[in-house]
Design a protein around this motif. Structure first.
Motif, PDB file in Angstrom:
ATOM      1  N   ALA A 269      -9.116 -40.596  60.893  1.00 57.73           N
ATOM      2  CA  ALA A 269      -9.357 -39.159  60.723  1.00 57.73           C
ATOM      3  C   ALA A 269      -8.106 -38.426  60.268  1.00 57.73           C
ATOM      4  CB  ALA A 269      -9.864 -38.561  62.037  1.00 57.73           C
ATOM      5  N   GLY A 270      -6.940 -39.021  60.544  1.00 56.56           N
ATOM      6  CA  GLY A 270      -5.685 -38.398  60.122  1.00 56.56           C
ATOM      7  C   GLY A 270      -5.316 -38.676  58.687  1.00 56.56           C
ATOM      8  N   GLY A 271      -6.147 -39.413  57.957  1.00 52.85           N
ATOM      9  CA  GLY A 271      -5.897 -39.648  56.539  1.00 52.85           C
ATOM     10  C   GLY A 271      -5.491 -41.068  56.194  1.00 52.85           C
ATOM     11  N   THR A 272      -5.325 -41.934  57.197  1.00 53.00           N
ATOM     12  CA  THR A 272      -4.980 -43.331  56.939  1.00 53.00           C
ATOM     13  C   THR A 272      -6.247 -44.178  56.963  1.00 53.00           C
ATOM     14  OG1 THR A 272      -2.813 -43.044  57.993  1.00 53.00           O
ATOM     15  CG2 THR A 272      -3.614 -45.296  57.741  1.00 53.00           C
ATOM     16  N   ASP A 273      -6.422 -45.009  55.949  1.00 53.48           N
ATOM     17  CA  ASP A 273      -7.611 -45.862  55.849  1.00 53.48           C
ATOM     18  C   ASP A 273      -7.463 -47.026  56.828  1.00 53.48           C
ATOM     19  OD1 ASP A 273      -9.875 -47.201  55.183  1.00 53.48           O
ATOM     20  OD2 ASP A 273      -9.219 -47.788  53.169  1.00 53.48           O
ATOM     21  N   ARG A 306       3.357 -43.900  59.501  1.00 45.91           N
ATOM     22  CA  ARG A 306       4.638 -43.397  58.992  1.00 45.91           C
ATOM     23  C   ARG A 306       5.063 -44.094  57.703  1.00 45.91           C
ATOM     24  NH1 ARG A 306       8.046 -43.656  64.668  1.00 45.91           N
ATOM     25  NH2 ARG A 306       6.987 -41.955  65.756  1.00 45.91           N
ATOM     26  N   TYR A 307       4.786 -45.384  57.622  1.00 48.06           N
ATOM     27  CA  TYR A 307       5.379 -46.170  56.539  1.00 48.06           C
ATOM     28  C   TYR A 307       4.376 -46.851  55.611  1.00 48.06           C
ATOM     29  CZ  TYR A 307       9.495 -45.533  59.420  1.00 48.06           C
ATOM     30  OH  TYR A 307      10.512 -44.972  60.147  1.00 48.06           O
ATOM     31  N   ALA A 308       3.090 -46.813  55.945  1.00 53.43           N
ATOM     32  CA  ALA A 308       2.115 -47.521  55.121  1.00 53.43           C
ATOM     33  C   ALA A 308       1.807 -46.757  53.841  1.00 53.43           C
ATOM     34  CB  ALA A 308       0.823 -47.744  55.908  1.00 53.43           C
ATOM     35  N   ASP A 309       1.378 -47.501  52.852  1.00 56.43           N
ATOM     36  CA  ASP A 309       0.917 -46.921  51.595  1.00 56.43           C
ATOM     37  C   ASP A 309      -0.451 -46.279  51.844  1.00 56.43           C
ATOM     38  OD1 ASP A 309       0.141 -46.280  49.067  1.00 56.43           O
ATOM     39  OD2 ASP A 309       0.491 -48.265  48.210  1.00 56.43           O
ATOM     40  N   PRO A 310      -0.571 -44.962  51.655  1.00 54.86           N
ATOM     41  CA  PRO A 310      -1.858 -44.300  51.929  1.00 54.86           C
ATOM     42  C   PRO A 310      -3.009 -44.861  51.098  1.00 54.86           C
ATOM     43  CG  PRO A 310      -0.092 -42.688  51.615  1.00 54.86           C
ATOM     44  CD  PRO A 310       0.460 -44.013  51.211  1.00 54.86           C
ATOM     45  N   ALA A 311      -2.686 -45.470  49.957  1.00 57.84           N
ATOM     46  CA  ALA A 311      -3.738 -46.004  49.091  1.00 57.84           C
ATOM     47  C   ALA A 311      -4.230 -47.371  49.551  1.00 57.84           C
ATOM     48  CB  ALA A 311      -3.229 -46.098  47.660  1.00 57.84           C
ATOM     49  N   ALA A 312      -3.525 -48.004  50.481  1.00 57.90           N
ATOM     50  CA  ALA A 312      -3.920 -49.337  50.949  1.00 57.90           C
ATOM     51  C   ALA A 312      -4.456 -49.234  52.372  1.00 57.90           C
ATOM     52  CB  ALA A 312      -2.711 -50.286  50.907  1.00 57.90           C
ATOM     53  N   VAL A 314      -5.197 -50.074  56.345  1.00 63.89           N
ATOM     54  CA  VAL A 314      -4.520 -50.670  57.494  1.00 63.89           C
ATOM     55  C   VAL A 314      -5.577 -51.457  58.266  1.00 63.89           C
ATOM     56  CG1 VAL A 314      -3.248 -50.252  59.611  1.00 63.89           C
ATOM     57  CG2 VAL A 314      -2.844 -48.801  57.619  1.00 63.89           C
ATOM     58  N   GLU A 315      -5.382 -52.748  58.371  1.00 64.62           N
ATOM     59  CA  GLU A 315      -6.386 -53.616  58.991  1.00 64.62           C
ATOM     60  C   GLU A 315      -5.968 -53.962  60.417  1.00 64.62           C
ATOM     61  OE1 GLU A 315      -7.091 -57.008  56.587  1.00 64.62           O
ATOM     62  OE2 GLU A 315      -7.477 -55.851  54.761  1.00 64.62           O
ATOM     63  N   VAL A 316      -6.877 -53.718  61.364  1.00 64.79           N
ATOM     64  CA  VAL A 316      -6.675 -54.083  62.763  1.00 64.79           C
ATOM     65  C   VAL A 316      -7.708 -55.161  63.093  1.00 64.79           C
ATOM     66  CG1 VAL A 316      -6.601 -53.285  65.146  1.00 64.79           C
ATOM     67  CG2 VAL A 316      -5.889 -51.749  63.291  1.00 64.79           C
ATOM     68  N   ARG A 317      -7.229 -56.358  63.427  1.00 65.82           N
ATOM     69  CA  ARG A 317      -8.131 -57.477  63.705  1.00 65.82           C
ATOM     70  C   ARG A 317      -7.931 -57.934  65.146  1.00 65.82           C
ATOM     71  NH1 ARG A 317      -6.388 -60.782  58.247  1.00 65.82           N
ATOM     72  NH2 ARG A 317      -7.228 -59.279  56.726  1.00 65.82           N
ATOM     73  N   LEU A 318      -9.014 -57.922  65.895  1.00 72.38           N
ATOM     74  CA  LEU A 318      -8.993 -58.372  67.286  1.00 72.38           C
ATOM     75  C   LEU A 318      -9.786 -59.661  67.376  1.00 72.38           C
ATOM     76  CD1 LEU A 318      -8.085 -57.597  70.181  1.00 72.38           C
ATOM     77  CD2 LEU A 318     -10.323 -56.523  70.470  1.00 72.38           C
ATOM     78  N   ARG A 319      -9.100 -60.761  67.710  1.00 76.10           N
ATOM     79  CA  ARG A 319      -9.750 -62.074  67.756  1.00 76.10           C
ATOM     80  C   ARG A 319      -9.796 -62.567  69.199  1.00 76.10           C
ATOM     81  NH1 ARG A 319      -5.777 -62.770  63.705  1.00 76.10           N
ATOM     82  NH2 ARG A 319      -6.619 -62.579  61.579  1.00 76.10           N
ATOM     83  N   TRP A 320     -10.998 -62.928  69.643  1.00 81.16           N
ATOM     84  CA  TRP A 320     -11.174 -63.495  70.976  1.00 81.16           C
ATOM     85  C   TRP A 320     -11.207 -65.010  70.846  1.00 81.16           C
ATOM     86  CZ3 TRP A 320     -10.916 -60.458  75.200  1.00 81.16           C
ATOM     87  CH2 TRP A 320     -11.063 -59.094  75.011  1.00 81.16           C
ATOM     88  N   LEU A 321     -10.145 -65.672  71.320  1.00 85.71           N
ATOM     89  CA  LEU A 321     -10.036 -67.120  71.271  1.00 85.71           C
ATOM     90  C   LEU A 321     -10.455 -67.711  72.611  1.00 85.71           C
ATOM     91  CD1 LEU A 321      -6.598 -67.246  69.432  1.00 85.71           C
ATOM     92  CD2 LEU A 321      -8.887 -67.156  68.427  1.00 85.71           C
ATOM     93  N   GLU A 322     -10.367 -69.022  72.733  1.00 78.76           N
ATOM     94  CA  GLU A 322     -10.842 -69.685  73.954  1.00 78.76           C
ATOM     95  C   GLU A 322     -10.060 -69.230  75.186  1.00 78.76           C
ATOM     96  OE1 GLU A 322     -11.551 -74.188  75.759  1.00 78.76           O
ATOM     97  OE2 GLU A 322     -10.868 -73.901  73.685  1.00 78.76           O
ATOM     98  N   ASP A 323      -8.726 -69.252  75.098  1.00 73.03           N
ATOM     99  CA  ASP A 323      -7.888 -68.879  76.241  1.00 73.03           C
ATOM    100  C   ASP A 323      -7.043 -67.646  75.985  1.00 73.03           C
ATOM    101  OD1 ASP A 323      -8.690 -71.034  77.875  1.00 73.03           O
ATOM    102  OD2 ASP A 323      -7.299 -72.375  76.830  1.00 73.03           O
ATOM    103  N   ASP A 324      -7.054 -67.137  74.764  1.00 69.57           N
ATOM    104  CA  ASP A 324      -6.172 -66.034  74.396  1.00 69.57           C
ATOM    105  C   ASP A 324      -6.949 -64.953  73.662  1.00 69.57           C
ATOM    106  OD1 ASP A 324      -3.738 -67.374  75.294  1.00 69.57           O
ATOM    107  OD2 ASP A 324      -4.008 -68.669  73.544  1.00 69.57           O
TER     108      ASP A 324
END
Length: 393
Positions: A269-273, A306-312, A314-324
């Protein structure tokens, strides 16, 4: 039996350089045009007396410098075959590298006295027709050498101060982050204790009327108690430094992975994809681990805004592994945008805080620029309650 490491370092730093320069000074003096041979015993002894004070030059830099300059100026009156070359150079370097600018400039002015004596001796020994050239030949190297020595010493002082300031800032950032993490864990423990009291009170009411319900409540109390012990041990480890700044790192209300989607939505919502991808089957985590994953995502997304390219994206990936559980945040840095020199991403030692949080729950963190131009934060944390509890048990 060898010397302790500290004593060995003192010998290498304080004793070896003056003694090595004493030997070199004798070699130089023995090979000059006037001597051309081995110095007499008085010259060797007098030279040695000029280098002995330099052993304590780091403790008394200005006093030792004045002593070796005086020793050099008195040399012609004691022996005609020796004049110190390196003792007052080392003394000047020590003062310039350890003192304020005014004191360093004063020492440079004092060092001009033995330098002037060297120039005067060369001019005096030259024939009348060559005295002008002898003056230039002696004065120019002395001026250049003194200026270079002074400049190198001041640069060494500045570099050391900059390194010390960076070290102190990093230590303060670590202490502040540990305090913040401890506050978060305190809230987690307080919440667990509150639930324990409620469950214990319920068990006391139902122990006769409904034994099964009371047993279930007591089992829940046992689980909460074990969990609180794990978090308390973590908090005690984090609070082991005694010099954490008072009030440092005051944390906001604890959050967790249930709030991760809303965190990503706020960033978007703040303008970052910003985009969130969840892989695997979510499950309950220890409160401390759950909070750590959220805080790392929060810090990584803050840096990305602060530092990312606004045109690219930002990917947040949450992976649930067997023990981690694995959290990965990827962003592409905008062209021309850099973090402050010598400081971690975000200018506020954000990576230092991430590492402290990950270490507090026995996890692993990788963070840094990638060959494809992206900046990657990858944290892997234990997701199994039994494994984490056993680690701290």
């Amino acid at each position: 039996m060898g010397l302790p490491d500290q004593a060995r370092r003192r010998v290498l730093v304080d004793v070896v350089p003056p003694m090595a320069l004493w030997v070199l000074d004798l070699v130089v003096s023995s090979g000059n045009e006037q001597q051309r041979g081995i110095l007499p015993a008085i010259g060797i002894a007098y030279a040695f007396l000029g280098y002995v004070p330099l052993v304590v030059r780091r403790r008394y830099p200005r006093a030792v410098f004045l002593v070796v300059v005086g020793h050099a100026l008195l040399a012609p009156a004691v022996t005609a075959t020796y004049f110190p070359t390196f003792s007052w150079w080392l003394g000047l370097y020590t003062v310039a590298a350890t003192s304020r600018l005014a004191e360093a400039v004063g020492a440079l002015a004092v060092a001009s006295l033995p330098a002037a004596a060297v120039v005067a001796t060369n001019v005096r020994d030259a024939s009348p027709d060559h005295r002008a050239s002898a003056f230039v030949a002696a004065a120019v190297p002395n001026v250049v050498l003194l200026a270079a020595l002074f400049g190198v010493a001041r640069w060494a002082r500045w570099s050391g101060q900059r390194h010390e300031a960076s070290r102190r800032s990093a230590e303060e950032a670590i202490a502040a982050e540990r305090t913040r993490i401890a506050r978060d864990l305190h809230d987690v423990v307080a919440h667990s204790v509150t639930l324990m009291l409620l469950q214990a009170g319920g068990a006391a009411r139902f122990v006769r009327q409904d034994p099964d319900r009371a047993a279930a409540a007591l089992a829940h109390v046992d689980t909460l108690g074990q969990q609180a012990l794990v978090e308390l041990r973590r908090m005690l480890v984090l609070l082991r430094p005694d010099d954490a700044p008072p009030g440092a790192g005051v944390a906001s209300s604890p959050s967790g992975l249930t709030n991760l989607p809303s965190l990503v939505d706020r960033v978007a919502a703040g303008g970052t994809d910003a985009r969130l991808v969840v892989e695997g089957e979510p499950r309950a985590l220890e409160p401390g681990v759950d909070l750590t994953v959220y805080r790392i995502a929060q810090e990584a997304l803050t840096n990305a805004t602060r530092y990312a390219d606004p045109a690219a994206p930002v990917e947040v990936r949450l992976r649930w592994l067997e023990d981690d559980v694995e959290l990965e945040v990827l962003n592409r840095r905008a062209p021309g945008r850099r973090a402050a020199a010598g400081r971690p991403e975000g200018g506020g030692y954000g990576l230092v805080g991430m590492r402290e949080r990950v270490l507090s729950v026995d996890g692993h963190l990788l963070a840094g620029p990638q060959p494809d131009g992206t900046f990657r934060v990858l944290a892997r944390l234990p997701a199994a309650r039994e494994r984490a509890a056993a680690t701290h048990g």
